[in-house]
Design a protein around this motif. Structure first.
Motif, PDB file in Angstrom:
ATOM      1  N   ALA A  64       0.789  -1.122  -0.041  1.00 32.08           N
ATOM      2  CA  ALA A  64       0.060   0.059   0.138  1.00 32.08           C
ATOM      3  C   ALA A  64       0.811   1.085   0.008  1.00 32.08           C
ATOM      4  CB  ALA A  64      -0.999   0.171   1.292  1.00 32.08           C
ATOM      5  N   LYS A  65       2.107   1.156   0.519  1.00 32.20           N
ATOM      6  CA  LYS A  65       2.950   2.397   0.487  1.00 32.20           C
ATOM      7  C   LYS A  65       3.698   2.738  -0.846  1.00 32.20           C
ATOM      8  CE  LYS A  65       3.731   1.403   5.501  1.00 32.20           C
ATOM      9  NZ  LYS A  65       4.768   0.494   6.170  1.00 32.20           N
ATOM     10  N   LYS A  66       3.555   1.760  -1.706  1.00 27.45           N
ATOM     11  CA  LYS A  66       4.203   1.743  -3.078  1.00 27.45           C
ATOM     12  C   LYS A  66       3.619   2.785  -4.035  1.00 27.45           C
ATOM     13  CE  LYS A  66       6.081  -2.125  -4.723  1.00 27.45           C
ATOM     14  NZ  LYS A  66       7.387  -2.728  -4.315  1.00 27.45           N
ATOM     15  N   GLY A  67       4.289   3.281  -5.149  1.00 26.36           N
ATOM     16  CA  GLY A  67       3.693   4.064  -6.107  1.00 26.36           C
ATOM     17  C   GLY A  67       2.756   3.383  -6.925  1.00 26.36           C
ATOM     18  N   GLN A  68       3.267   2.056  -7.123  1.00 20.60           N
ATOM     19  CA  GLN A  68       2.499   1.078  -8.114  1.00 20.60           C
ATOM     20  C   GLN A  68       1.145   0.759  -7.273  1.00 20.60           C
ATOM     21  OE1 GLN A  68       4.250  -2.178  -9.769  1.00 20.60           O
ATOM     22  NE2 GLN A  68       3.059  -1.752 -11.520  1.00 20.60           N
ATOM     23  N   SER A  69      -0.005   0.546  -7.993  1.00 27.04           N
ATOM     24  CA  SER A  69      -1.117   0.166  -7.135  1.00 27.04           C
ATOM     25  C   SER A  69      -1.458  -1.082  -7.189  1.00 27.04           C
ATOM     26  CB  SER A  69      -2.607   0.920  -7.779  1.00 27.04           C
ATOM     27  OG  SER A  69      -2.541   2.304  -7.650  1.00 27.04           O
ATOM     28  N   TYR A  70      -1.572  -1.870  -6.118  1.00 21.95           N
ATOM     29  CA  TYR A  70      -1.677  -3.142  -6.045  1.00 21.95           C
ATOM     30  C   TYR A  70      -3.189  -3.604  -5.376  1.00 21.95           C
ATOM     31  CZ  TYR A  70       3.141  -4.061  -6.294  1.00 21.95           C
ATOM     32  OH  TYR A  70       4.709  -4.143  -7.005  1.00 21.95           O
ATOM     33  N   ARG A  71      -3.728  -4.623  -6.255  1.00 26.68           N
ATOM     34  CA  ARG A  71      -4.830  -5.069  -5.733  1.00 26.68           C
ATOM     35  C   ARG A  71      -5.108  -5.284  -4.297  1.00 26.68           C
ATOM     36  NH1 ARG A  71      -8.348  -7.948 -10.361  1.00 26.68           N
ATOM     37  NH2 ARG A  71      -9.696  -8.636  -8.526  1.00 26.68           N
ATOM     38  N   THR A  72      -6.069  -5.591  -3.587  1.00 28.91           N
ATOM     39  CA  THR A  72      -5.914  -5.857  -2.120  1.00 28.91           C
ATOM     40  C   THR A  72      -6.602  -7.275  -2.001  1.00 28.91           C
ATOM     41  OG1 THR A  72      -8.473  -5.204  -2.006  1.00 28.91           O
ATOM     42  CG2 THR A  72      -6.671  -3.526  -1.336  1.00 28.91           C
ATOM     43  N   ASP A  73      -7.217  -7.947  -3.322  1.00 28.40           N
ATOM     44  CA  ASP A  73      -7.663  -9.100  -3.005  1.00 28.40           C
ATOM     45  C   ASP A  73      -6.941 -10.169  -3.888  1.00 28.40           C
ATOM     46  OD1 ASP A  73      -8.180  -8.053  -5.404  1.00 28.40           O
ATOM     47  OD2 ASP A  73     -10.329  -9.126  -5.776  1.00 28.40           O
ATOM     48  N   CYS A  74      -7.232 -11.642  -3.538  1.00 30.53           N
ATOM     49  CA  CYS A  74      -6.417 -12.583  -3.830  1.00 30.53           C
ATOM     50  C   CYS A  74      -7.138 -13.391  -4.691  1.00 30.53           C
ATOM     51  CB  CYS A  74      -5.642 -13.449  -2.873  1.00 30.53           C
ATOM     52  SG  CYS A  74      -4.397 -12.543  -2.095  1.00 30.53           S
ATOM     53  N   VAL A  75      -6.575 -14.441  -5.348  1.00 29.27           N
ATOM     54  CA  VAL A  75      -7.432 -15.568  -6.100  1.00 29.27           C
ATOM     55  C   VAL A  75      -7.007 -16.800  -5.387  1.00 29.27           C
ATOM     56  CG1 VAL A  75      -7.461 -17.089  -8.188  1.00 29.27           C
ATOM     57  CG2 VAL A  75      -7.583 -14.458  -8.359  1.00 29.27           C
ATOM     58  N   ARG A  76      -7.965 -17.540  -5.127  1.00 31.53           N
ATOM     59  CA  ARG A  76      -7.583 -18.885  -4.593  1.00 31.53           C
ATOM     60  C   ARG A  76      -8.249 -20.160  -5.398  1.00 31.53           C
ATOM     61  NH1 ARG A  76      -9.451 -20.824   1.778  1.00 31.53           N
ATOM     62  NH2 ARG A  76     -11.414 -20.346   0.816  1.00 31.53           N
ATOM     63  N   LEU A  77      -7.077 -21.302  -5.522  1.00 31.67           N
ATOM     64  CA  LEU A  77      -7.600 -22.329  -6.441  1.00 31.67           C
ATOM     65  C   LEU A  77      -7.631 -23.447  -5.509  1.00 31.67           C
ATOM     66  CD1 LEU A  77      -4.430 -21.975  -8.921  1.00 31.67           C
ATOM     67  CD2 LEU A  77      -6.750 -21.011  -8.897  1.00 31.67           C
ATOM     68  N   HIS A  78      -8.702 -24.084  -5.649  1.00 31.20           N
ATOM     69  CA  HIS A  78      -9.302 -25.282  -4.853  1.00 31.20           C
ATOM     70  C   HIS A  78      -9.167 -26.775  -5.982  1.00 31.20           C
ATOM     71  CE1 HIS A  78     -10.705 -23.021  -1.870  1.00 31.20           C
ATOM     72  NE2 HIS A  78     -11.389 -22.028  -2.634  1.00 31.20           N
ATOM     73  N   PHE A  79      -8.404 -27.469  -5.369  1.00 29.54           N
ATOM     74  CA  PHE A  79      -8.244 -28.762  -5.996  1.00 29.54           C
ATOM     75  C   PHE A  79      -8.998 -29.928  -5.654  1.00 29.54           C
ATOM     76  CE2 PHE A  79      -4.091 -26.466  -5.468  1.00 29.54           C
ATOM     77  CZ  PHE A  79      -3.939 -25.864  -6.829  1.00 29.54           C
ATOM     78  N   PHE A  80      -9.604 -30.699  -6.657  1.00 31.67           N
ATOM     79  CA  PHE A  80     -10.837 -31.580  -6.384  1.00 31.67           C
ATOM     80  C   PHE A  80     -10.595 -33.079  -7.332  1.00 31.67           C
ATOM     81  CE2 PHE A  80     -12.949 -27.833  -5.316  1.00 31.67           C
ATOM     82  CZ  PHE A  80     -13.482 -28.248  -4.126  1.00 31.67           C
ATOM     83  N   ASP A  81     -10.731 -34.215  -7.044  1.00 28.81           N
ATOM     84  CA  ASP A  81     -10.619 -35.369  -7.803  1.00 28.81           C
ATOM     85  C   ASP A  81     -11.993 -35.399  -8.796  1.00 28.81           C
ATOM     86  OD1 ASP A  81     -12.900 -36.371  -6.558  1.00 28.81           O
ATOM     87  OD2 ASP A  81     -11.778 -37.878  -5.477  1.00 28.81           O
ATOM     88  N   GLU A  82     -12.125 -36.570  -9.465  1.00 31.94           N
ATOM     89  CA  GLU A  82     -12.845 -36.487 -10.551  1.00 31.94           C
ATOM     90  C   GLU A  82     -14.390 -36.881 -10.387  1.00 31.94           C
ATOM     91  OE1 GLU A  82     -10.732 -38.892  -9.801  1.00 31.94           O
ATOM     92  OE2 GLU A  82     -11.989 -40.662  -9.894  1.00 31.94           O
ATOM     93  N   THR A  83     -14.511 -37.097  -9.109  1.00 27.86           N
ATOM     94  CA  THR A  83     -15.808 -37.415  -8.537  1.00 27.86           C
ATOM     95  C   THR A  83     -16.856 -36.146  -8.103  1.00 27.86           C
ATOM     96  OG1 THR A  83     -15.240 -37.763  -6.186  1.00 27.86           O
ATOM     97  CG2 THR A  83     -15.189 -39.620  -7.538  1.00 27.86           C
ATOM     98  N   VAL A  84     -16.119 -35.280  -7.970  1.00 29.09           N
ATOM     99  CA  VAL A  84     -16.768 -33.763  -7.697  1.00 29.09           C
ATOM    100  C   VAL A  84     -17.316 -33.002  -8.920  1.00 29.09           C
ATOM    101  CG1 VAL A  84     -16.461 -31.581  -6.247  1.00 29.09           C
ATOM    102  CG2 VAL A  84     -15.125 -33.675  -5.458  1.00 29.09           C
ATOM    103  N   THR A  85     -18.411 -32.574  -8.636  1.00 39.22           N
ATOM    104  CA  THR A  85     -18.991 -31.723  -9.612  1.00 39.22           C
ATOM    105  C   THR A  85     -19.279 -30.188  -9.123  1.00 39.22           C
ATOM    106  OG1 THR A  85     -21.311 -32.495  -9.082  1.00 39.22           O
ATOM    107  CG2 THR A  85     -20.128 -33.635 -10.898  1.00 39.22           C
ATOM    108  N   PHE A  86     -19.810 -29.348 -10.213  1.00 39.74           N
ATOM    109  CA  PHE A  86     -20.000 -27.856  -9.710  1.00 39.74           C
ATOM    110  C   PHE A  86     -21.080 -27.237 -10.549  1.00 39.74           C
ATOM    111  CE2 PHE A  86     -19.000 -23.256  -9.996  1.00 39.74           C
ATOM    112  CZ  PHE A  86     -19.153 -22.877  -8.678  1.00 39.74           C
ATOM    113  N   ASP A  87     -22.214 -27.083  -9.703  1.00 45.56           N
ATOM    114  CA  ASP A  87     -23.148 -26.417 -10.223  1.00 45.56           C
ATOM    115  C   ASP A  87     -23.110 -24.744 -10.432  1.00 45.56           C
ATOM    116  OD1 ASP A  87     -25.597 -25.158 -10.989  1.00 45.56           O
ATOM    117  OD2 ASP A  87     -27.143 -26.752 -10.124  1.00 45.56           O
ATOM    118  N   ALA A  88     -22.502 -24.389 -11.687  1.00 44.61           N
ATOM    119  CA  ALA A  88     -22.357 -22.707 -11.724  1.00 44.61           C
ATOM    120  C   ALA A  88     -23.273 -21.784 -11.355  1.00 44.61           C
ATOM    121  CB  ALA A  88     -21.493 -22.627 -13.127  1.00 44.61           C
ATOM    122  N   LYS A  89     -24.632 -22.211 -11.560  1.00 44.44           N
ATOM    123  CA  LYS A  89     -25.801 -21.425 -11.501  1.00 44.44           C
ATOM    124  C   LYS A  89     -26.181 -21.296  -9.822  1.00 44.44           C
ATOM    125  CE  LYS A  89     -28.398 -20.910 -15.737  1.00 44.44           C
ATOM    126  NZ  LYS A  89     -29.373 -21.234 -16.249  1.00 44.44           N
TER     127      LYS A  89
END
Lengths: 485, 61
Positions: A64-89
């Protein structure tokens, strides 16, 4: 905010590049995942706008003290096996009940918006790390995702920030985050806390990027409430250094390891045994000689890097010339003492009605608690004479004990031992009889430590029956065995 | 546990214990006193000195 990426081949990881913006350096992340994760990872859930406490601690105090602007948030990656599904809606995970999902979840990796060295706080299961096997120190880490509560068993890791934290900071952070998850007496320290703890003053500016000295790491562990023991190799032929290095890891204590020639620090968190063979033993060995590889967390690599005992790239255990083990308070009898005392145990063989020949034995030693010893015995009641169980339940152990196991080659191959000694980890260096108990299958020696200087009056023997034909299991349970997927 | 139980030593709590022949322990005690303990004290001292020297090692990779 959430994207599901099915992974059927390593080429599918390229889809991450389209989902993650450039400040998270997706190209380098994909490269690392491609070579470091096994094919058991069949889907990645990308979670955006993730607030990561460790990144935020560095953001508030540095980015936050630097001239360049950095985002405050991160991205998180979660790892699953083939039996897990995701309903995007519906933003729901499927394939299993919430209770069962944890068995199909391999952990997470936070990506920081810092452009370089973007892999932040990660806890990934060693089961999906290519090239890793054997035993690792791990803890259950809680994960909250989409209203589900998971736990992943692993060891924390991250890339170094380079400009505000280097390898030594990260090794300290990994070990202390493991401690705070594992033991309630240790509080959680964020990345920036570690930077502050290393110095007597707020280092600020570029000071942290200049690196740490070994003494700074020692200071971090002291500040965190542990009692760090700093052990240095005397010379290249100092095998006792590696024997105790292995003993502390076997005991469940991760090590802060320093490589002077490479100016590098890592956390040592596991090991892999050699495959037992039938070559006869011609002189007494220690368990370290049966170790094939050591598992480390290195901030330049994905976690659980397996390094050889000797030779190999990027380095081997031979390059480690000092370590710090952050011990609890009440361990006064050092591993060097146990290492030197162990061969002398054979001189007590006559009192036990015989021990395997010294030159036919493998010695293994480690620290545990009196309660864990009682638990170990209770879970294997059928292996012991009830009188020995009664003895172990009655002895007033101090909190920590050293265990020394003596095994023949045949015992070793079958995961068994011929005799076990229990030493007082609070004993003085100069004690002649630092024991609580020493037993084989026919006899036990019991030591009453309630009176200082009791000598022979403080020792009794106990004949054991019904154990001649039973297995006497080697105590391998301090670390988690990797189940490669 | 009543008061009598509390005052009992560990040897009073376990049945079937036997005393140990002091001579059978002599060899072990001699090895500990003459060889093992001096060796332990020496190596612990040596590691203490080496630890002091290594505290300044720079770590930054």
């Amino acid at each position: 905010m959430y994207t599901w990426i099915p992974i059927n081949s390593s080429a599918d990881l390229a889809a991450l590049g389209k989902e993650i913006s450039v400040e998270y350096d997706p190209e380098s992340v994909i490269k690392k995942l491609n070579t470091g994760l096994s094919g058991a990872v069949k889907a990645i859930l990308v979670e955006r706008n993730y607030i990561d406490k460790d990144y935020r601690s560095t953001y508030y105090n540095f980015y936050a003290k630097k001239g360049q602007s950095y985002r405050t948030d991160c991205v998180r990656l979660h790892f699953f096996d083939e039996t897990v599904t995701f309903d995007a809606k519906a933003l729901k995970l499927g394939g299993h009940s919430e209770e069962q999902l944890k068995y199909h979840y391999f952990g997470y990796m936070v990506l920081r918006p810092t452009g370089i060295a973007t892999i932040g706080r990660s806890v990934v299961s060693p089961d999906v790390r290519t090239g890793t096997s054997g035993f690792t120190i791990s803890a259950h880490h809680k994960v909250h995702l989409l209203g589900y509560k998971f736990a992943v068993q692993g060891f924390p890791s991250m890339d170094q920030h380079i400009d505000i934290a280097v390898c030594a900071h990260v090794a300290c952070w990994s070990i202390l985050r493991h401690y705070s998850e594992c033991y309630s007496i240790y509080r959680e320290f964020l990345t920036h806390d570690i930077t502050l703890m290393a110095q007597q003053f707020d280092p600020g500016g570029l000071v942290p990027s200049k690196g740490l000295e070994v003494s700074h790491a020692e200071r971090v562990f002291q500040e965190a409430g542990t009692f760090p023991l700093h052990v240095v190799r005397t010379n290249q032929a100092d095998v006792a250094f590696y024997r105790q290095f292995h003993a502390y890891v076997e005991s469940g204590f991760p090590l802060f390891a320093a490589m002077h020639s490479q100016r590098h620090a890592i956390a040592v968190i596991g090991y892999e045994w050699k495959i037992p063979n039938n070559n006869p033993i011609t002189q007494m060995r220690y368990a370290w000689e049966e170790v094939k590889a050591v598992t480390v967390v290195d901030d330049n690599q994905l976690p659980y890097l397996s390094i050889g005992v000797q030779g190999g790239t990027p380095y081997s255990a031979q390059d480690i010339d000092a370590f710090i083990v952050p011990l609890p308070e009440k361990v006064f009898y050092p591993a060097d003492a146990v290492d030197r005392l162990a061969p002398t145990l054979f001189r007590l063989g006559a009192l036990l009605g015989g021990l395997p020949g010294k030159d036919e034995s493998i010695i293994r030693y480690f620290i545990t608690t009196g309660s864990a010893l009682r638990r170990f015995i209770r879970m294997r009641e059928s292996e012991f004479d009830p009188k020995l169980i009664e003895t172990i339940m009655s002895l007033p152990f101090a909190q920590f004990v050293w265990i020394v196991e003596i095994a023949t080659l045949a015992d070793w191959a079958n995961g068994q031992v011929s005799a076990r000694a229990v030493l007082d980890a609070t004993a003085s260096l100069r004690e002649v009889l630092p024991f609580w108990l020493f037993h084989n299958r026919t006899q036990a020696l019991i030591f009453d430590r309630s009176q200082v200087g009791a000598g022979i009056n403080g020792i009794r023997s106990l004949g054991l029956t019904g154990m001649q034909g039973t297995a006497l299991t080697r105590w391998d349970k301090n670390l988690r065995p990797t189940q490669r997927k | 546990m009543d008061e009598k139980m509390e005052s009992k030593g560990v040897f009073d709590l376990i049945e079937g214990l036997k005393t140990v022949d002091p001579h059978a322990l002599e060899d072990f005690k001699k090895a500990m006193t003459e060889d093992v303990i001096p060796e332990i004290v020496k190596i612990v001292e040596e590691r203490k000195l080496l630890a002091a020297e290594s505290r300044n090692w720079q770590l930054k990779c």
